[in-house]
Design an enzyme around this catalytic site. Structure first.
Site, PDB file in Angstrom:
ATOM      1  CB  SER A 142      41.615  34.345  10.620  1.00 16.81           C
ATOM      2  OG  SER A 142      40.611  35.272  10.245  1.00 16.81           O
ATOM      3  CE1 TYR A 155      39.105  33.833  15.519  1.00 21.03           C
ATOM      4  CE2 TYR A 155      39.383  35.438  13.761  1.00 21.03           C
ATOM      5  CZ  TYR A 155      39.106  34.151  14.173  1.00 21.03           C
ATOM      6  OH  TYR A 155      38.851  33.179  13.238  1.00 21.03           O
TER       7      TYR A 155
HETATM    8  N1  NAD Z   1      34.130  30.778   9.845  1.00 24.19           N
HETATM    9  C1  NAD Z   1      34.953  31.743   9.461  1.00 24.19           C
HETATM   10  O1  NAD Z   1      34.541  32.706   8.800  1.00 24.19           O
HETATM   11  C2  NAD Z   1      36.414  31.672   9.794  1.00 24.19           C
HETATM   12  C3  NAD Z   1      37.265  32.619   9.218  1.00 24.19           C
HETATM   13  C4  NAD Z   1      38.616  32.574   9.508  1.00 24.19           C
HETATM   14  C5  NAD Z   1      39.113  31.600  10.347  1.00 24.19           C
HETATM   15  N2  NAD Z   1      38.274  30.677  10.903  1.00 24.19           N
HETATM   16  C6  NAD Z   1      38.853  29.681  11.794  1.00 24.19           C
HETATM   17  O2  NAD Z   1      38.488  28.387  11.350  1.00 24.19           O
HETATM   18  C7  NAD Z   1      38.531  27.477  12.450  1.00 24.19           C
HETATM   19  C8  NAD Z   1      37.254  26.678  12.489  1.00 24.19           C
HETATM   20  O3  NAD Z   1      36.180  27.544  12.815  1.00 24.19           O
HETATM   21  P1  NAD Z   1      34.694  27.362  12.259  1.00 24.19           P
HETATM   22  O4  NAD Z   1      34.386  28.569  11.479  1.00 24.19           O
HETATM   23  O5  NAD Z   1      34.506  26.036  11.644  1.00 24.19           O
HETATM   24  O6  NAD Z   1      33.882  27.519  13.642  1.00 24.19           O
HETATM   25  P2  NAD Z   1      32.900  26.522  14.425  1.00 24.19           P
HETATM   26  O7  NAD Z   1      32.533  27.246  15.675  1.00 24.19           O
HETATM   27  O8  NAD Z   1      31.800  26.075  13.530  1.00 24.19           O
HETATM   28  O9  NAD Z   1      33.844  25.271  14.754  1.00 24.19           O
HETATM   29  C9  NAD Z   1      34.891  25.350  15.682  1.00 24.19           C
HETATM   30  C10 NAD Z   1      35.000  24.021  16.414  1.00 24.19           C
HETATM   31  O10 NAD Z   1      36.094  24.108  17.348  1.00 24.19           O
HETATM   32  C11 NAD Z   1      35.682  23.480  18.560  1.00 24.19           C
HETATM   33  N3  NAD Z   1      36.448  23.975  19.698  1.00 24.19           N
HETATM   34  C12 NAD Z   1      36.355  25.182  20.323  1.00 24.19           C
HETATM   35  N4  NAD Z   1      37.197  25.237  21.372  1.00 24.19           N
HETATM   36  C13 NAD Z   1      37.854  24.033  21.407  1.00 24.19           C
HETATM   37  C14 NAD Z   1      38.840  23.490  22.271  1.00 24.19           C
HETATM   38  N5  NAD Z   1      39.327  24.175  23.313  1.00 24.19           N
HETATM   39  N6  NAD Z   1      39.289  22.231  22.007  1.00 24.19           N
HETATM   40  C15 NAD Z   1      38.791  21.521  20.972  1.00 24.19           C
HETATM   41  N7  NAD Z   1      37.830  21.969  20.143  1.00 24.19           N
HETATM   42  C16 NAD Z   1      37.368  23.227  20.363  1.00 24.19           C
HETATM   43  C17 NAD Z   1      34.196  23.826  18.687  1.00 24.19           C
HETATM   44  O11 NAD Z   1      33.525  22.956  19.596  1.00 24.19           O
HETATM   45  C18 NAD Z   1      33.728  23.690  17.239  1.00 24.19           C
HETATM   46  O12 NAD Z   1      33.282  22.381  16.954  1.00 24.19           O
HETATM   47  C19 NAD Z   1      38.766  28.348  13.686  1.00 24.19           C
HETATM   48  O13 NAD Z   1      40.136  28.315  14.028  1.00 24.19           O
HETATM   49  C20 NAD Z   1      38.362  29.735  13.229  1.00 24.19           C
HETATM   50  O14 NAD Z   1      39.004  30.747  13.965  1.00 24.19           O
HETATM   51  C21 NAD Z   1      36.934  30.698  10.649  1.00 24.19           C
END
Ligand code: NAD
Length: 272
Positions: A142, A155
């Site tokens: 991130s 985080y």
């Molecule tokens: N959205 C943002 O702005 C952003 C920014 C930086 C990093 N990220 C990272 O991107 C990645 C994806 O996040 P997103 O934004 O798509 O969020 P999201 O919540 O839409 O999707 C995350 C997915 O991970 C799954 N998940 C959670 N815990 C789990 C586990 N223990 N085992 C298997 N699956 C699990 C959830 O069920 C969900 O489907 C994450 O690592 C998040 O930290 C997101």
């Protein structure tokens, strides 16, 4: 032919957001995918979207924190497709709250999913990626793995750890002559369910935090997936997503540790 044609790619956390978009974009670029998540309904929806797009997909319920299950899953996927070329360790959760007010259990849970989930996925699939002769590890950190901000201590810790782990792996694979490239991804704000799915300390307004995130996040998951795969195809070790991520990376490089004064002041004004 693209870098992804006929490759077998695994995406964790594919039931929503960036993971779903990645799985769809991979299929669009010619890969066959194995998708997994703890959210059965979200995963089924992603599977349906991939099939509707004419893609080949294997779908499994998987909690990335369950190490033995992740190890077994890697063997099952390799057996199913005959090889595995790419792992996208994407599953993640967020949590908001001052460290002073955050219980150990929440600090640990974020680390379990966001850091140990990435370690489990990387270690489980690495032998298969090496055996493929053309492997790639893609770990999602991130911008909060580049700078810290108040209220994101859990985080920040997990995402900095992902970055450290991934960059060490990248150098090891290169210097040991292993046929595996490694990419660490640092998204800025992406319009996903991450804030709606997040936890927070007592007293903070969950819906208010999610609404603020929805306003700030600028990049669509589909665009994020394109940027990630473009970077993967070019063999980039670091991929930044969005103008916000590029600005944050620049601030971190120019200001060094002094970024804390600037970010601390801005966060204070924003009420964080
Ligand atoms: N959205 C943002 O702005 C952003 C920014 C930086 C990093 N990220 C990272 O991107 C990645 C994806 O996040 P997103 O934004 O798509 O969020 P999201 O919540 O839409 O999707 C995350 C997915 O991970 C799954 N998940 C959670 N815990 C789990 C586990 N223990 N085992 C298997 N699956 C699990 C959830 O069920 C969900 O489907 C994450 O690592 C998040 O930290 C997101």
């Amino acid at each position: 032919m693209t870098y992804f044609t006929q490759k077998i790619a695994v995406v964790t956390g594919a039931g929503s957001g960036i993971g779903r978009a990645l799985a769809l974009e991979l299929v669009g670029r010619g890969a066959r995918v194995a998708i997994c998540d703890v959210d059965a309904a979200g995963l089924a929806e992603t599977e349906q979207l991939i099939r509707a797009a004419g893609g080949e997909v294997r779908s499994d319920h998987l909690d990335v924190t369950e190490r033995e299950r992740v190890l077994a899953y890697a063997a099952e996927v390799a057996d199913h497709f005959g090889a595995v070329h790419q792992i996208y360790n994407n599953a993640g959760i967020a949590f908001t709250g001052d460290i002073e007010a955050t219980d150990f259990k929440h600090l640990e849970r974020v680390m379990d999913v966001d850091y140990w989930g990435v370690v489990n996925g990387t270690k489980a699939f690495l032998p298969h990626l090496i055996a493929s002769g053309d492997g790639h590890v893609v770990n999602i950190s991130s911008v909060f793995g580049i700078i810290s901000v108040p209220t994101q201590g859990a985080y920040n810790a997990a995402k900095f750890a992902v970055r450290g782990f991934t960059e060490a792996l990248s150098m090891e694979m290169a210097s040991r002559g292993r046929p595996v490239k490694v990419t660490c991804v640092h998204p800025g704000g992406i319009k996903t369910n991450v804030a709606r799915n997040a936890g927070q300390v007592d007293g903070l307004d969950h819906d208010g935090l999610a609404t603020t995130f929805d306003r700030i996040a600028r990049t669509s998951p589909a665009r994020a997936a394109e940027v990630i795969l473009d970077g993967v195809q070019k063999g980039r070790t670091r991929v930044l997503i969005g103008a916000d991520a590029r600005v944050i990376d620049l601030v971190a490089r120019v200001a060094g540790p002094h970024y804390q004064r600037l970010v601390g002041r801005l966060a204070g004004k924003a009420g964080l």
